[in-house]
Structures are given as structure tokens and as C-alpha cells.
Motif scaffolding. Structure first.
Motif, short mmCIF file in Angstrom:
data_model
loop_
_atom_site.label_atom_id
_atom_site.label_comp_id
_atom_site.label_asym_id
_atom_site.label_seq_id
_atom_site.Cartn_x
_atom_site.Cartn_y
_atom_site.Cartn_z
N THR A 570 0.85 -1.18 0.00
CA THR A 570 0.00 0.00 0.00
C THR A 570 0.89 1.24 0.00
N VAL A 571 0.29 2.38 -0.33
CA VAL A 571 1.05 3.62 -0.32
C VAL A 571 1.63 3.92 1.07
N PRO A 572 0.84 3.75 2.17
CA PRO A 572 1.46 3.96 3.49
C PRO A 572 2.64 3.03 3.74
N GLU A 573 2.56 1.78 3.27
CA GLU A 573 3.68 0.85 3.44
C GLU A 573 4.90 1.31 2.66
N MET A 574 4.65 1.78 1.44
CA MET A 574 5.77 2.28 0.63
C MET A 574 6.41 3.51 1.27
N ASN A 575 5.56 4.41 1.75
CA ASN A 575 6.11 5.60 2.41
C ASN A 575 6.87 5.25 3.67
N ALA A 576 6.36 4.28 4.42
CA ALA A 576 7.06 3.85 5.63
C ALA A 576 8.45 3.31 5.27
N LEU A 577 8.52 2.58 4.16
CA LEU A 577 9.82 2.05 3.72
C LEU A 577 10.76 3.19 3.33
N LEU A 578 10.24 4.20 2.63
CA LEU A 578 11.07 5.35 2.24
C LEU A 578 11.60 6.08 3.46
N ARG A 579 10.72 6.27 4.47
CA ARG A 579 11.17 6.99 5.67
C ARG A 579 12.22 6.18 6.43
N GLU A 580 12.06 4.86 6.44
CA GLU A 580 13.07 4.03 7.12
C GLU A 580 14.39 4.07 6.38
N MET A 581 14.33 4.11 5.05
CA MET A 581 15.56 4.23 4.28
C MET A 581 16.31 5.50 4.65
#
Length: 613
Positions: A570-581
Motif C-alpha cells: 500500500t502507499v502507506p507501506e511504501m512511504n514507511a519504507l522510504l522513511r526508514e531508508m
């Protein structure tokens, strides 16, 4: 056979065999003398790769006329006078062997004038036969001409390579000098044509000034300059500063590795080993890092008198220096995060002087690995939401579309003028492999498996480090047959081995008893690992074999635990991954050294579609 003293000329020619390997050796010795004389400009004129002619002119202090014969005498020098001086050499030259050795295998002349002298003087030597000092007009400084190198030693001349090859060796040494001494102007000509010029930039000897970013670019090229971190860290009477390349900018060979110790270009296996270890977690196997590093320390802590051509040094505290270099670079690379800009001109440093490392800069045409957060006309949330809706429509507006275009997560900044984070906000997935995100500069593409793998790996390492190294006793102690030298190391380094998880005792001149091993590695070949650790301790005084073996295991665990291709996020999951990166150390590359993300700037995308033409 009768013992008899050797003639002076033959003594010098034997010494020349050690000091003068090829024309580049002559250039090195003569230019170093010019720098020791305080020159701010050096002209190097060459013919036929230096075989026919090497002429070095400088504007240094010059030599008194009555000292010219001494200058070409063996073991005569103005640079040391006592053992104390030898133990703390601060000049590039000091042996007093170079000039007589060079003069013995060439047609040699040296012209010079001191500032307070009425006229200049010249001394000529032909194949070791010394002439008389004669008056000759000359500006302040010294000019040394070396013609027909090895004309009287034909066996040595046969070993010289083609003109282009010999010139290449000279140019490589001059690159090293240009990096070490940005304060000195260097002018080079070959066969009567100007070939290179480095303008003097001010600053001090052996210490690159702020302006030397320009010289770094001139010397090693744009791609190196765009992909480096500036490092500057001091501790325990040591200072390490210079530039290290981002892991994405790596080489097939060690051709861009430059090390200077107190301004002297050297090769050192211990420091090379420390650098290699610092990069071990971020480079693909078989690739090499690039760097330009300056190590400064008290001259009395380093012995420069261990190699005839002064290519190598010996440190009195080699273990301390190895650890200092490793930790400095390891921490610099650990700070690299996806979305942070690299470059020689980047801002630096936490309070302790260690540069705050950056991420990958653009590499090559098209997409580069990384880049910085350089906001230009920040995009508002309305634009982000609009773009997401457009991408969601590609999925037909059904269940997949609904999953791909939810409302903005609460972690997003509020307000129309909020700047985007370095990796931007997710728009969609591509083929279930890549995340497409909109950043302030354009489009960011993330390999979601590689990125998640690095995030998981760093978390596993942090968790394991927090627990400390646990050991596991062996049910039956193992007996190892080793060499006497290995047994000596094991006995001497018992405390170090215990810190690494090995309980080892010496049971004989050539045998060891192993009683416990690192728990995480207990099912591996711990005996082979122990032998490798002993080899490292013997050669470098330090070993990261245990940590490397542990990291390899944790890396495998992280790889298996990472999101797999074709999994819809999902978009929130993708954004969470970007923020963790953005928050994870070394997130610019996966555990195997591959890049995790790429950026396409809007100007580049515009060029694809010929916009603005």
C-alpha cells in the motif's frame, strides 16, 4: 679473491639500482628536492618519456656555489644532522643518495643561484665524472638536467618500456603530487609541447586547502568528485582527513587509492587493510574503494627510513593507527543514508570533526545513484495527492486502486508549502519490484527488496550488538595443531581472542586447546575461522573475521526476511519504507553492495521528451 674497496662511480651506480628504477624515479627525487627547498612553482620538461631529457626547474632557495660538489656526494645532505633528526624526518628527501645516484647513470648538470648571490653557478657530471663549478646566469632557484638516462648502463636501459608507458608513470606520480601539494604550481611539457598545468592554490604543505576541491576534480575527474565524502577526524594525536568515495563509485582495481602520511605518498598494507575492512559491508565482492587520504601524526611515531625509494613507512603504533583509520571510515560510511547529497563541497562534520557522510551522488548520464535533498519550488500536498489519484486510475479504480491510493498518512507534513523529504512520497509500484516516488527534484525509483534487506540487516546488527557477544562452551574441547608462530600469537593475544568469543589456551609448542566459540557461529567451521583470526592478529594486530562471519549470517537472515518481488504494498507501506531508508545507516546500498535507489531529475526527464526545444 682479494677484498678491495669499490670505486666511487660503481658505488653510486649500485645505489642507482635501488633509487633510480625508471625516469619517474628521477622526477620524483628531483621534484621532492625542489619542494624541500621551498619552491612554490616547479617546471618539468621531458623528452621521450624522460629517457632523453628530464629538466626540473624550481624557484626555491637555491644552493650555495661552494656546496654544489657536496650536493652530488653520497650521504651529504642539509636535511638531517643527527639520529634525533633521522627519527623525526619532516622533509621528503633525507638520505643524500639521489643526486649522486642519478648523476652516475646520466649526463647530469645542476644550475643554481641563491637570492643573495651575485650570479648563478653550474656543475656538470658525465656518467659519474664530476666537473668543476662554473659561473652561469640563473634566476633564484635550481635547475637540474638529466640527459640520456642509463646511457652508460645498457643493461638497465633495456628494461625501460615504451615512451608512452614511461610518461604514464611520471604522470601518475605527478597526480599524487598535485593532490598532496595544492599550494604548488606544476607545469609539465613533453617533447617541447605543454601537456599539463596545475595552478598553485595556496594552503600548506601536505594539507589540502578548501580550494583543492578544484584540484581534486582536475586530477581524478568529475565522477570521483561528485561521489565522495570529505572526512576529517582527529584523536589520540592522529588526524585523518581527505576524501573517500561513496560505495556506488567503486573500481575494478586500486588505481584511485592515494595515501599520504605527513605529506609523503606511501603504500601501507595495514592502512589498506583498514580501509578494505571499513568498506567490507557496502561493496560488491571483487570491487575496490577509491580514496584520497592524508594521515598526520608526530614524525617520531613513523619511520620513513625503511625503503630505498621511500615508498613505504613503518608505524610505531600500527595497531592504534589501523583501528583509528578503520573506525573513522567505518563511521563515515555508516552515516550514509539514501537521499543525502555527496560531493567534495558538501557540508561536514559533527562536533568531533568526523564528517557527516552523504549519500550517493548522480553517476553517469541518466539516473545516478542518489543525490541530495536540494528543494526547488517545493511541491504541495495537493499536488502529491493529485499525482497519486492519477496513478491510482491506472489500476482501474477497483480494489487494487483503492489499496494504492489511500488518504495521506498522518506522518506527512501539513501545509501546502511543506518541502518533500529526500526520497519524496510514494506514487505507485512498478512490476511489483520498484517503488516510484515523487521528490523535490523529480522521480525516485527504489528497489524495495534491496532497501528492505538493508533495513532489516542493520536492525539485526544493532540488536545483536546490544546483546553483546555470547559464547558457547564446547562439549569436548578441541585440540588444534598450529605453527609455533600461531601458538605464540594465540598466547600473546588471549585477551583479544576472548573478546572475540574464543577461549583458547596453549597446550604445547605447536598446539592449542579451544574451549568455547562465538555462539552465533558455533555450527560453522570455527577452527578455520580461528586460524584466520590468528593470521590477522599476526599481520595487522587486529581482526574483524568474527564480526564479518557474524554479519554474513545476519545478512542472509535479513535477505530471507525482506519483502519479496511481486508483493503489492500500500502507499502507506511504501512511504514507511522510504522513511526508514532515510533513517537507516548505509541505506544507499543493499547488503551485497548493490544500489537501493536511483533518482531522475526533472531536467533529465524533460530531455527525454524534448521539452523546451
Amino acid at each position: 679473491m682479494t677484498i678491495r674497496p669499490l670505486p666511487d662511480t660503481l658505488i653510486n651506480q649500485i645505489a642507482a639500482g635501488e633509487v633510480v628504477e625508471r625516469p619517474a624515479s628521477v622526477v620524483k627525487e628531483l621534484v621532492e628536492n625542489a619542494l624541500d627547498a621551498g619552491a612554490s612553482r616547479v617546471d618539468i620538461d621531458l623528452e621521450e618519456g624522460g629517457v632523453r631529457l628530464i629538466r626540473i626547474r624550481d624557484n626555491g632557495s637555491g644552493i650555495p656555489a661552494d656546496e654544489l660538489p657536496l650536493a652530488v656526494s653520497r650521504h651529504a645532505t642539509s636535511k638531517i644532522a643527527s639520529l634525533d633528526d633521522l627519527e623525526g624526518v619532516a622533509t621528503l628527501g633525507f638520505r643524500g643518495e639521489a643526486l649522486p645516484s642519478i648523476a652516475s647513470v646520466s649526463r647530469f648538470s645542476m644550475s643554481t643561484r641563491r637570492e643573495d648571490a651575485e650570479h648563478g653557478s653550474v656543475l656538470e657530471i658525465d656518467g659519474g665524472r664530476v666537473g668543476e663549478v662554473m659561473p652561469r646566469p640563473h634566476p633564484q632557484g635550481t635547475t637540474v638536467e638529466v640527459r640520456d638516462l642509463f646511457f652508460n648502463v645498457p643493461a638497465r636501459r633495456k628494461f625501460l618500456r615504451a615512451e608512452r608507458t614511461e610518461l604514464g608513470h611520471i604522470e601518475e606520480w605527478l597526480r599524487q603530487l598535485a593532490l598532496a601539494r595544492p599550494d604548488v604550481e606544476l607545469r609539465v611539457s613533453h617533447n617541447g609541447k605543454p601537456s599539463r598545468r596545475w595552478k598553485g592554490e595556496g594552503g600548506g604543505a601536505g594539507a589540502p586547502s578548501l580550494l583543492s576541491d578544484t584540484r581534486l576534480h582536475e586530477t581524478l575527474g568529475q565522477e570521483f568528485t561528485r561521489n565522495v565524502l570529505r572526512v576529517d577526524h582527529a584523536a589520540a594525536g592522529l588526524r585523518l582527513h581527505g576524501w573517500i568515495a561513496q560505495p556506488a563509485y567503486n573500481r575494478a582495481s586500486t588505481d584511485q587509492q592515494y595515501l599520504f602520511v605527513n605529506g609523503r605518498s606511501v603504500r601501507d598494507r595495514s592502512i589498506a587493510h583498514a580501509v578494505k575492512q571499513a568498506y567490507s559491508d557496502v561493496l560488491c565482492h571483487g570491487r575496490h574503494p577509491a580514496y584520497v587520504l592524508f594521515l598526520e601524526l608526530d614524525p617520531r611515531r613513523v619511520d620513513v627510513n625503511v625503503h630505498p625509494a621511500k615508498h613505504e613507512v613503518r608505524f610505531r603504533d600500527s595497531r592504534l593507527i589501523h583501528d583509528f583509520v578503520y573506525r573513522t571510515l567505518h563511521e563515515a560510511l555508516a552515516g550514509t543514508r539514501a537521499g543525502v547529497e555527496a560531493g567534495a563541497g558538501a557540508a561536514h562534520g559533527p562536533a568531533d570533526g568526523l564528517a557527516a557522510p552523504a549519500g550517493f551522488a548522480a553517476q553517469g548520464p541518466g539516473a545516478g545513484f542518489g543525490g541530495g535533498y536540494m528543494p526547488q519550488a517545493p511541491l504541495g500536498l495537493a499536488q502529491v495527492a493529485e499525482a497519486r489519484s492519477a496513478y491510482a486510475s491506472l489500476y482501474g479504480g477497483g480494489g487494487a486502486a483503492a489499496a494504492q491510493a489511500p488518504s495521506l498518512p498522518p506522518s506527512l507534513p501539513r501545509g501546502e508549502d511543506a518541502s518533500l523529504p529526500p526520497l519524496g512520497y510514494a506514487l505507485a509500484q512498478l512490476h511489483g519490484i520498484y517503488i516510484l516516488a515523487e521528490s523535490a527534484e523529480g522521480l525516485v525509483v527504489v528497489d524495495m527488496h534491496a532497501a528492505h534487506e538493508r533495513i532489516g540487516y542493520e536492525k539485526l546488527k544493532a540488536a545483536h550488538d546490544g546483546e553483546g557477544l555470547r559464547t558457547q562452551p564446547l562439549l569436548v574441547p578441541a585440540s588444534l595443531a598450529v605453527s609455533e608462530r600461531e601458538a605464540d600469537v594465540a598466547e600473546r593475544e588471549a585477551g583479544t581472542l576472548a573478546e572475540l568469543g574464543f577461549e583458547v589456551t596453549r597446550s604445547g609448542p605447536q598446539s592449542l586447546t579451544l574451549r568455547s566459540v562465538p555462539a552465533l557461529l558455533a555450527h560453522g567451521d570455527v577452527e578455520a575461522l580461528l586460524r584466520d583470526v590468528l593470521a590477522d592478529l599476526r599481520e595487522h594486530g587486529e581482526s574483524r573475521r568474527v564480526a564479518a562471519a557474524r554479519d554474513e549470517l545476519l545478512s542472509t537472515m535479513a535477505c530471507h526476511g525482506a519483502v519479496r518481488a511481486n508483493r503489492r504494498l500500500t502507499v502507506p507501506e511504501m512511504n514507511a519504507l522510504l522513511r526508514e531508508m532515510e533513517a537507516t545507516e548505509r541505506s544507499g546500498q543493499c547488503n551485497h553492495g548493490r544500489p537501493t535507489w536511483a533518482r531522475f531529475g526533472l531536467p533529465e526527464i524533460d530531455r527525454w521528451f524534448l521539452r523546451g526545444r
